[in-house]
Design a protein around this motif. Structure first.
Motif, PDB file in Angstrom:
ATOM      1  N   ALA A 250      -4.347  -7.792  99.978  1.00  0.00           N
ATOM      2  CA  ALA A 250      -3.257  -8.013  99.012  1.00  0.00           C
ATOM      3  C   ALA A 250      -3.828  -8.452  97.662  1.00  0.00           C
ATOM      4  O   ALA A 250      -3.341  -8.036  96.600  1.00  0.00           O
ATOM      5  CB  ALA A 250      -2.287  -9.068  99.549  1.00  0.00           C
ATOM      6  N   ALA A 251      -4.883  -9.280  97.700  1.00  0.00           N
ATOM      7  CA  ALA A 251      -5.508  -9.733  96.447  1.00  0.00           C
ATOM      8  C   ALA A 251      -6.158  -8.557  95.716  1.00  0.00           C
ATOM      9  O   ALA A 251      -6.128  -8.487  94.483  1.00  0.00           O
ATOM     10  CB  ALA A 251      -6.533 -10.824  96.736  1.00  0.00           C
ATOM     11  N   ILE A 252      -6.743  -7.641  96.477  1.00  0.00           N
ATOM     12  CA  ILE A 252      -7.353  -6.452  95.867  1.00  0.00           C
ATOM     13  C   ILE A 252      -6.258  -5.626  95.182  1.00  0.00           C
ATOM     14  O   ILE A 252      -6.415  -5.181  94.047  1.00  0.00           O
ATOM     15  CB  ILE A 252      -8.110  -5.603  96.925  1.00  0.00           C
ATOM     16  N   ALA A 253      -5.129  -5.458  95.879  1.00  0.00           N
ATOM     17  CA  ALA A 253      -4.010  -4.689  95.312  1.00  0.00           C
ATOM     18  C   ALA A 253      -3.492  -5.364  94.048  1.00  0.00           C
ATOM     19  O   ALA A 253      -3.157  -4.689  93.058  1.00  0.00           O
ATOM     20  CB  ALA A 253      -2.903  -4.561  96.344  1.00  0.00           C
ATOM     21  N   SER A 254      -3.478  -6.687  94.069  1.00  0.00           N
ATOM     22  CA  SER A 254      -2.968  -7.418  92.919  1.00  0.00           C
ATOM     23  C   SER A 254      -3.940  -7.317  91.726  1.00  0.00           C
ATOM     24  O   SER A 254      -3.525  -7.149  90.574  1.00  0.00           O
ATOM     25  CB  SER A 254      -2.691  -8.845  93.376  1.00  0.00           C
ATOM     26  N   HIS A 255      -5.238  -7.351  92.036  1.00  0.00           N
ATOM     27  CA  HIS A 255      -6.246  -7.165  90.977  1.00  0.00           C
ATOM     28  C   HIS A 255      -6.148  -5.760  90.386  1.00  0.00           C
ATOM     29  O   HIS A 255      -6.261  -5.566  89.176  1.00  0.00           O
ATOM     30  CB  HIS A 255      -7.653  -7.415  91.543  1.00  0.00           C
ATOM     31  N   ARG A 256      -5.893  -4.810  91.257  1.00  0.00           N
ATOM     32  CA  ARG A 256      -5.753  -3.424  90.805  1.00  0.00           C
ATOM     33  C   ARG A 256      -4.575  -3.288  89.837  1.00  0.00           C
ATOM     34  O   ARG A 256      -4.672  -2.645  88.791  1.00  0.00           O
ATOM     35  CB  ARG A 256      -5.542  -2.521  92.025  1.00  0.00           C
ATOM     36  N   ARG A 257      -3.462  -3.914  90.226  1.00  0.00           N
ATOM     37  CA  ARG A 257      -2.275  -3.879  89.355  1.00  0.00           C
ATOM     38  C   ARG A 257      -2.583  -4.532  88.022  1.00  0.00           C
ATOM     39  O   ARG A 257      -2.230  -4.019  86.961  1.00  0.00           O
ATOM     40  CB  ARG A 257      -1.107  -4.626  90.024  1.00  0.00           C
ATOM     41  N   PHE A 258      -3.277  -5.668  88.079  1.00  0.00           N
ATOM     42  CA  PHE A 258      -3.617  -6.389  86.848  1.00  0.00           C
ATOM     43  C   PHE A 258      -4.448  -5.508  85.909  1.00  0.00           C
ATOM     44  O   PHE A 258      -4.135  -5.376  84.729  1.00  0.00           O
ATOM     45  CB  PHE A 258      -4.384  -7.687  87.172  1.00  0.00           C
ATOM     46  N   LEU A 259      -5.499  -4.884  86.466  1.00  0.00           N
ATOM     47  CA  LEU A 259      -6.384  -4.068  85.622  1.00  0.00           C
ATOM     48  C   LEU A 259      -5.646  -2.864  85.055  1.00  0.00           C
ATOM     49  O   LEU A 259      -5.825  -2.500  83.885  1.00  0.00           O
ATOM     50  CB  LEU A 259      -7.602  -3.583  86.415  1.00  0.00           C
ATOM     51  N   THR A 260      -4.815  -2.258  85.890  1.00  0.00           N
ATOM     52  CA  THR A 260      -4.113  -1.049  85.469  1.00  0.00           C
ATOM     53  C   THR A 260      -3.072  -1.371  84.397  1.00  0.00           C
ATOM     54  O   THR A 260      -3.027  -0.719  83.353  1.00  0.00           O
ATOM     55  CB  THR A 260      -3.430  -0.382  86.689  1.00  0.00           C
ATOM     56  N   GLU A 261      -2.278  -2.400  84.656  1.00  0.00           N
ATOM     57  CA  GLU A 261      -1.185  -2.721  83.728  1.00  0.00           C
ATOM     58  C   GLU A 261      -1.670  -3.312  82.413  1.00  0.00           C
ATOM     59  O   GLU A 261      -1.044  -3.128  81.370  1.00  0.00           O
ATOM     60  CB  GLU A 261      -0.179  -3.655  84.416  1.00  0.00           C
ATOM     61  N   SER A 262      -2.806  -4.030  82.449  1.00  0.00           N
ATOM     62  CA  SER A 262      -3.303  -4.650  81.221  1.00  0.00           C
ATOM     63  C   SER A 262      -4.127  -3.682  80.376  1.00  0.00           C
ATOM     64  O   SER A 262      -4.489  -3.992  79.244  1.00  0.00           O
ATOM     65  CB  SER A 262      -4.177  -5.859  81.569  1.00  0.00           C
ATOM     66  N   GLY A 263      -4.440  -2.513  80.935  1.00  0.00           N
ATOM     67  CA  GLY A 263      -5.272  -1.561  80.206  1.00  0.00           C
ATOM     68  C   GLY A 263      -6.749  -1.896  80.303  1.00  0.00           C
ATOM     69  O   GLY A 263      -7.608  -1.204  79.766  1.00  0.00           O
ATOM     70  N   GLU A 264      -7.028  -2.970  81.041  1.00  0.00           N
ATOM     71  CA  GLU A 264      -8.406  -3.442  81.197  1.00  0.00           C
ATOM     72  C   GLU A 264      -9.254  -2.445  82.004  1.00  0.00           C
ATOM     73  O   GLU A 264     -10.468  -2.360  81.815  1.00  0.00           O
ATOM     74  CB  GLU A 264      -8.362  -4.812  81.898  1.00  0.00           C
ATOM     75  N   LEU A 265      -8.600  -1.680  82.864  1.00  0.00           N
ATOM     76  CA  LEU A 265      -9.338  -0.773  83.744  1.00  0.00           C
ATOM     77  C   LEU A 265     -10.180   0.235  82.962  1.00  0.00           C
ATOM     78  O   LEU A 265     -11.361   0.429  83.271  1.00  0.00           O
ATOM     79  CB  LEU A 265      -8.370  -0.039  84.681  1.00  0.00           C
ATOM     80  N   ALA A 266      -9.574   0.859  81.947  1.00  0.00           N
ATOM     81  CA  ALA A 266     -10.304   1.871  81.173  1.00  0.00           C
ATOM     82  C   ALA A 266     -11.493   1.237  80.454  1.00  0.00           C
ATOM     83  O   ALA A 266     -12.593   1.798  80.429  1.00  0.00           O
ATOM     84  CB  ALA A 266      -9.374   2.536  80.170  1.00  0.00           C
ATOM     85  N   ARG A 267     -11.280   0.031  79.917  1.00  0.00           N
ATOM     86  CA  ARG A 267     -12.355  -0.654  79.202  1.00  0.00           C
ATOM     87  C   ARG A 267     -13.502  -0.980  80.172  1.00  0.00           C
ATOM     88  O   ARG A 267     -14.666  -0.764  79.893  1.00  0.00           O
ATOM     89  CB  ARG A 267     -11.820  -1.951  78.569  1.00  0.00           C
ATOM     90  N   ARG A 268     -13.117  -1.464  81.333  1.00  0.00           N
ATOM     91  CA  ARG A 268     -14.095  -1.850  82.332  1.00  0.00           C
ATOM     92  C   ARG A 268     -14.891  -0.657  82.867  1.00  0.00           C
ATOM     93  O   ARG A 268     -16.113  -0.699  82.981  1.00  0.00           O
ATOM     94  CB  ARG A 268     -13.334  -2.537  83.473  1.00  0.00           C
TER      95      ARG A 268
END
Ligand SMILES: Nc1nc2c(ncn2[C@@H]2O[C@H](COP(=O)(O)OP(=O)(O)OP(=O)(O)O)[C@@H](O)[C@H]2O)c(=O)[nH]1
Ligand SMILES: [Mg+2]
Length: 334
Positions: A250-268
């Motif tokens: 669940a924490a992994i899913a929540s981190h995934r949501r955080f990165l995706t919604e904040s736009g941080e994923l593309a930067r990372r």
């Protein structure tokens, strides 16, 4: 360049890539072996598949030897499979020169998942070059991603730079700690607490688990960002009994949501790719830099260093100047 050989290589890469994209597991295994060996054949294959990467969620699992990473990975795989996701696991063993033991050991610890067609498990061990292992692990993760798996889990033992390079290339990095031995104190000292997105205190059935949990938790709370950034948490688990594993998922899913919604994923992901290319460039330049000429210059310079006739910095400058001259006028060096 031999054009007949290169067109043969392209044709073979095209066939293998096609089979891999079509879901052929044998092709995936073959492709990873090809990537491990490196060279032009690997490059041709990876080039064809690069556009098919980026769909899988990459999870890096790292931590001290014996912390229970494989057991936890096995339990996590079962959890993800229960939600119908497919998972590829790459178990990297930087310390072992042999792959066989790792394969057997990990298969046993991940028992219950190794006969499932929605799961792919592959072990990789060092082939001497440390930088080579993180390159090979990155390439293998790309191949599993291109093969269509929903998750790629990369497990690596240890707390050194190589393991961090491997684990830190993930979308979500998990650090597995255990109560005994003050591992979390070691981890703190080594500065690796910052690299993980979430922490698991495995073997929470052991004495001292509660104290260790509180110690790490208070440390993490002290480091929480003031704004809306990601808050690192520690999750207690007993991997052997699958306890706490649903919370980790669940924490992994929540981190995934955080990165995706904040736009941080593309930067990372961009930062990870840039770092990877940087290492590839360095790996390509190194043999050119340390060719016979420079190796001779270095070896003869050592005598001057020992006798105080030259300083290490001056010798380094001289070697770099010789490399640059060679790059500027390659023909004259022969
Ligand atoms: N008591 C207890 N033992 C555990 C737990 N999780 C794993 N173990 C045991 O710890 C040992 C090491 O587990 P592994 O999963 O192989 O650990 P690892 O971190 O993958 O080990 P390396 O890959 O060799 O670094 C095994 O004997 C496991 O059965 C746990 O939650 N509690
Ligand atoms: Mg393991």
């Amino acid at each position: 360049m031999n054009t007949a050989a290169s067109s043969l290589r392209d044709a073979s890469a095209a066939v293998l890539a096609g089979r891999l994209l079509g879901g052929d597991r044998g092709a995936l295994a073959h492709a990873i072996t090809r990537a491990e060996h490196g060279g032009e054949c690997a490059i041709a294959l990876l080039e064809r598949l690069h556009a098919h990467t980026g769909r899988a969620w990459r999870i890096g699992v790292t931590g001290p030897p014996g912390a229970g990473k494989s057991t936890l990975t096995g339990a996590l795989v079962r959890e993800l499979r229960a939600a119908s996701a497919t998972v590829g696991v790459i178990a990297v063993d930087p310390t072992s020169p042999f792959t066989h033991g790792a394969i057997l050991g990990d298969r046993v610890r991940m028992s219950g998942v190794s006969n499932d067609s929605g799961v792919y498990i592959r072990s990789m061990a060092t082939r001497g070059a440390v930088g080579g292992l993180s390159r090979a692990a990155g390439d293998a993760a790309d191949l599993v991603d291109a093969a269509g798996f929903d998750y790629v889990v990369v497990e690596t033992a240890g707390v050194g730079q190589t393991e961090l390079d491997i684990a830190d290339a993930a979308d979500t990095t998990l650090l597995v700690l255990v109560p005994e031995g003050g591992d979390f104190v070691q981890a703190l000292k080594a500065g690796i607490m910052e690299i993980a997105d979430l922490y698991v205190l495995n073997k929470s059935d052991r004495p001292g688990a509660h104290e260790a949990l509180l110690a790490v938790r208070s440390m993490l709370i002290a480091g929480h960002p003031a704004g809306g950034g990601w808050r690192r948490e520690i999750h207690p688990a007993v991997a052997t009994e699958s306890r706490g594993v649903a919370e980790v998922a669940a924490a992994i899913a929540s981190h995934r949501r955080f990165l995706t919604e904040s736009g941080e994923l593309a930067r990372r992901r961009g930062a990870h790719l840039a770092r990877r290319v940087r290492r590839l460039v360095e790996g390509m330049l190194e043999p050119q830099l340390w060719d016979e000429v420079r190796t001779r210059e270095l070896n003869s310079g050592v005598d001057d260093l020992l006798h105080g006739r030259l300083s290490p910095h001056r010798l380094a400058e001289r070697i770099v100047a010789s490399f640059r001259a060679g790059v500027a006028a390659p023909a004259t060096r022969r």
